[in-house]
Design a protein around this motif. Sequence first.
Motif, short mmCIF file in Angstrom:
data_model
loop_
_atom_site.label_atom_id
_atom_site.label_comp_id
_atom_site.label_asym_id
_atom_site.label_seq_id
_atom_site.Cartn_x
_atom_site.Cartn_y
_atom_site.Cartn_z
N UNK A 142 49.96 38.15 45.41
CA UNK A 142 49.01 37.05 45.17
C UNK A 142 48.42 36.51 46.47
N UNK A 143 49.22 36.50 47.54
CA UNK A 143 48.74 35.95 48.81
C UNK A 143 47.69 36.86 49.44
N UNK A 144 47.96 38.16 49.43
CA UNK A 144 47.04 39.12 50.06
C UNK A 144 45.92 39.55 49.11
N UNK A 145 46.02 39.12 47.82
CA UNK A 145 45.03 39.51 46.80
C UNK A 145 44.95 41.02 46.67
N UNK A 146 46.14 41.65 46.59
CA UNK A 146 46.17 43.11 46.49
C UNK A 146 47.07 43.55 45.34
N UNK A 147 46.70 44.68 44.76
CA UNK A 147 47.54 45.31 43.75
C UNK A 147 47.83 46.73 44.22
N UNK A 148 49.09 47.11 44.17
CA UNK A 148 49.50 48.43 44.62
C UNK A 148 50.11 49.18 43.45
N UNK A 149 49.64 50.38 43.23
CA UNK A 149 50.19 51.21 42.15
C UNK A 149 50.54 52.58 42.71
N UNK A 150 51.82 52.93 42.62
CA UNK A 150 52.31 54.22 43.11
C UNK A 150 51.89 54.45 44.56
N UNK A 151 52.05 53.39 45.37
CA UNK A 151 51.77 53.53 46.80
C UNK A 151 50.32 53.42 47.20
N UNK A 152 49.44 53.22 46.23
CA UNK A 152 48.00 53.12 46.54
C UNK A 152 47.47 51.75 46.14
N UNK A 153 46.55 51.22 46.95
CA UNK A 153 45.87 49.97 46.57
C UNK A 153 44.94 50.24 45.40
N UNK A 154 44.94 49.35 44.42
CA UNK A 154 44.05 49.46 43.27
C UNK A 154 42.85 48.56 43.52
#
Length: 229
Positions: A142-154
């Motif tokens: 939530x802080x970085x506004x990032x979602x990671x799926x299987x090692x990759x940014x979505x």
Amino acid sequence: MTRVLVVDDEPQIVRALVINLKARKYEVDAAPDGATALQLAAARHPDVVVLDLGLPDMDGVEVIKGLRGWTRVPILVLSARHTSDEKVEALDAGADDYVTKPFGMDELLARLRAAVRRAEPVGGEGAGDVVTVETEGFTVDLAAKKVNREGRDVRLTPTEWHLLEVLVRNTGRLVSQKQLLQEVWGPSYGTETNYLRVYMAQLRRKLELDPSHPRHFITEPGMGYRFER
């Protein structure tokens, strides 16, 4: 200063927007067609794009797709097209909001402010409570506004992110359709449930292992949605 890219081939609309935006201390660039818009967006990095769908050289939906290939900048669509199919197509391509011509300048500016606000980093009280939420398949920071799926940014659009953020901050709780619409799109919304269907489908497609049988983004028919880890 917030920089706005206005994309429209009608000089009188561009002029009205430029005057009104500059009077409110926005910096404004204007493009009369899609190709110029894509070049200006790459060169000037606007904070928000106001885009007409009926452009002389390409459909505005193609411009949205072109922008979404590399940027999450909020896109506010301006169009004389009234059917919900066309609105959903623009939202599906990655637009964040839709204003139908003829429009009131106050409404447009309010939508523009809301779009910029949604794209801003999360901060303020309570933001530090839960920063990272992990599921089996993906991690939400939530802080970085990032979602990671299987090692990759979505890659998510600002609206997709905002919807995800509201649900994640209410993990396990039912969030009503009206609450989601008002938190993500603004206080004047409340009945546009088709927006939610479109965006929830996109989140499931990007994050669920099996989007047709979601484990994390649960629909409560006629009521709202719930996020489960």
